[in-house]
Design a protein around this motif. Structure first.
Motif, short mmCIF file in Angstrom:
data_model
loop_
_atom_site.label_atom_id
_atom_site.label_comp_id
_atom_site.label_asym_id
_atom_site.label_seq_id
_atom_site.Cartn_x
_atom_site.Cartn_y
_atom_site.Cartn_z
N GLN A 1 2.97 -5.21 -7.05
CA GLN A 1 3.31 -6.77 -6.85
C GLN A 1 4.53 -7.11 -7.48
OE1 GLN A 1 -0.25 -8.17 -8.57
NE2 GLN A 1 -1.53 -7.92 -6.66
N ALA A 2 4.76 -6.76 -8.59
CA ALA A 2 6.13 -6.95 -9.24
C ALA A 2 7.33 -6.61 -8.43
CB ALA A 2 6.21 -6.38 -10.68
N GLY B 1 9.57 -11.97 -4.57
CA GLY B 1 10.57 -12.53 -4.27
C GLY B 1 11.67 -12.03 -3.12
N THR B 2 10.84 -10.99 -2.57
CA THR B 2 11.74 -10.24 -1.69
C THR B 2 11.47 -10.70 -0.38
OG1 THR B 2 9.59 -8.76 -1.20
CG2 THR B 2 11.26 -7.94 -2.82
N SER C 1 2.02 5.64 -3.47
CA SER C 1 2.99 6.47 -4.04
C SER C 1 3.00 6.75 -5.51
CB SER C 1 4.21 5.84 -3.55
OG SER C 1 4.88 4.72 -4.26
N GLY C 2 2.08 6.10 -6.18
CA GLY C 2 1.81 6.31 -7.63
C GLY C 2 1.74 4.88 -8.23
N LYS C 3 2.40 3.81 -7.94
CA LYS C 3 2.62 2.65 -8.60
C LYS C 3 1.18 1.99 -8.74
CE LYS C 3 7.23 1.28 -7.68
NZ LYS C 3 7.74 1.18 -9.18
N THR C 4 1.04 1.28 -9.83
CA THR C 4 -0.15 0.34 -10.18
C THR C 4 -0.06 -0.75 -9.27
OG1 THR C 4 0.79 -0.88 -11.92
CG2 THR C 4 -0.17 1.12 -12.61
N PRO C 5 -1.37 -1.40 -9.03
CA PRO C 5 -1.41 -2.77 -8.03
C PRO C 5 -0.49 -3.73 -8.80
CG PRO C 5 -3.57 -1.86 -8.26
CD PRO C 5 -2.61 -0.84 -9.00
N ALA C 6 -0.34 -3.90 -10.18
CA ALA C 6 0.47 -4.88 -10.71
C ALA C 6 1.99 -4.44 -10.48
CB ALA C 6 0.13 -4.87 -12.24
N ASP C 7 2.39 -3.28 -10.78
CA ASP C 7 3.81 -2.65 -10.44
C ASP C 7 4.08 -3.04 -9.17
OD1 ASP C 7 4.12 -2.00 -13.20
OD2 ASP C 7 3.47 0.21 -12.79
N TRP D 1 1.06 -1.11 0.06
CA TRP D 1 -0.05 0.09 -0.09
C TRP D 1 0.86 1.33 -0.06
CZ3 TRP D 1 -4.72 0.21 -1.68
CH2 TRP D 1 -5.39 -1.01 -1.61
N CYS D 2 2.10 0.98 0.52
CA CYS D 2 2.94 2.45 0.52
C CYS D 2 3.45 2.50 -1.08
CB CYS D 2 4.31 2.17 1.24
SG CYS D 2 3.84 2.49 3.06
N LEU D 3 3.65 1.60 -1.67
CA LEU D 3 3.78 1.69 -3.12
C LEU D 3 2.72 2.14 -3.96
CD1 LEU D 3 5.95 -1.70 -3.43
CD2 LEU D 3 6.99 0.54 -3.87
N VAL D 4 1.48 1.64 -3.66
CA VAL D 4 0.15 1.93 -4.33
C VAL D 4 0.00 3.46 -4.13
CG1 VAL D 4 -2.24 1.65 -4.41
CG2 VAL D 4 -0.47 -0.32 -4.55
#
Length: 287
Positions: free
Chosen positions: A202-203, A207-208, A194-200, A189-192
């Motif tokens: 997740q990508a 593996g992290t 910040s502007g990333k799409t849900p798919a981005d 949710w921090c990534l989303v």
């Protein structure tokens, strides 16, 4: 001769009046229809095993979206779950402990309980419906002006664990799951946001490991995961413990206090031994 001493002869067509039109007929012990009871299966749970009734929200991803829950954690919604669990434990003293995270709760019944004859269907249906009813009843207390748009649904299951050690492993599994899910969702949710799409998003997270997620949170968003509320990271444990209460007042107005057992919510580690050393004996959960 007095009328009371003479038997009153009634015509054959006379029908004795019914005492009450709504009187309930007596139960017939040997009704010819009772054979249908033989189709019911004996679903009693194994004796001598700890019983866990786990309830889980059905379709709560959509439910949380419709009701505008804060992502990744809405404290109001989590507090509502905790209070519903406390209400269940007040209604069922046989429940020794409960553990909750997100939209699920696990209720632990003692290995020697005979509640409802240990019948699976009765235990699941009553505890699940009790939790659901309290969730709805308490909704406005925690969600304020947010109207309940449709009925929340929780499913339930029962699992037997033969030893306390295995039961502890089950509870450790649920708490470890809390950490894994919360860390991932916090990053996602921090990534989303910040502007990333849900798919981005997740990508990016694919593996992290734990260290990489902690670095992502701190390096990109200034969040120290260890400083997030324990309720989010460790879930909620509900137990009964003594709480000092005022039980009455003396004639001079001074209060008389006594210890009373009360359902309390803790946010602490239950994987290690410290919790069990402190609370195990009072919960009758010792090896």
């Amino acid at each position: 001769m007095h009328l009371s001493a003479k038997r009153l002869l009634l015509p054959p067509s006379y029908q004795r009046p019914v005492a009450c039109a709504y009187s309930k007929p007596k139960r017939m012990a040997n009704s010819k229809y009772e054979y249908v009871k033989r189709f019911e299966l004996d679903d009693s749970l194994l004796l001598g095993c700890w019983i866990v009734i786990r309830i889980d929200g059905k379709g709560f991803t959509r439910f949380s979206e419709v009701h505008g829950f804060e992502k990744p954690n809405d404290k109001r919604a989590l507090d509502l779950m905790d209070e519903a669990a406390r209400s269940v434990m007040r209604d069922y003293p046989e429940i020794k402990l409960a553990y909750g995270e997100s939209d699920e709760y696990s209720f632990v019944l003692h290995k020697d309980t005979n509640l409802y004859g240990r019948r699976t269907s009765k235990l699941i249906s009553t505890i699940t419906s009790c939790f659901t009813g309290n969730y709805v009843r308490l909704w406005s207390q925690f969600l304020g002006d947010q109207q309940l748009q449709y009925t929340p649904v929780f499913d339930g299951r029962a699992v037997c664990y033969p030893t306390l050690a295995i039961l502890r492993d089950y509870l450790s599994w649920r708490q470890a799951d809390t950490h894994i899910n919360n860390q991932y969702n916090t990053c996602y949710w921090c990534l989303v946001k910040s502007g990333k799409t849900p798919a981005d998003a997740q990508a990016t997270l694919k593996g992290t490991d734990t260290a990489a997620k902690n670095e992502l949170l701190f390096g990109h968003f200034g969040i120290n995961y260890a400083h997030l509320p324990e309720q989010f990271r460790k879930g909620s444990v509900v137990i009964r413990r003594p709480v000092r209460k005022v039980v009455k007042y003396r004639e001079d107005g001074t209060a008389v206090e006594r210890d009373r057992l009360e359902e309390c919510v803790l946010h602490c580690d239950i994987i290690g031994d410290a919790f069990w050393k402190q609370y195990g004996p009072s919960l009758d959960m010792v090896t």
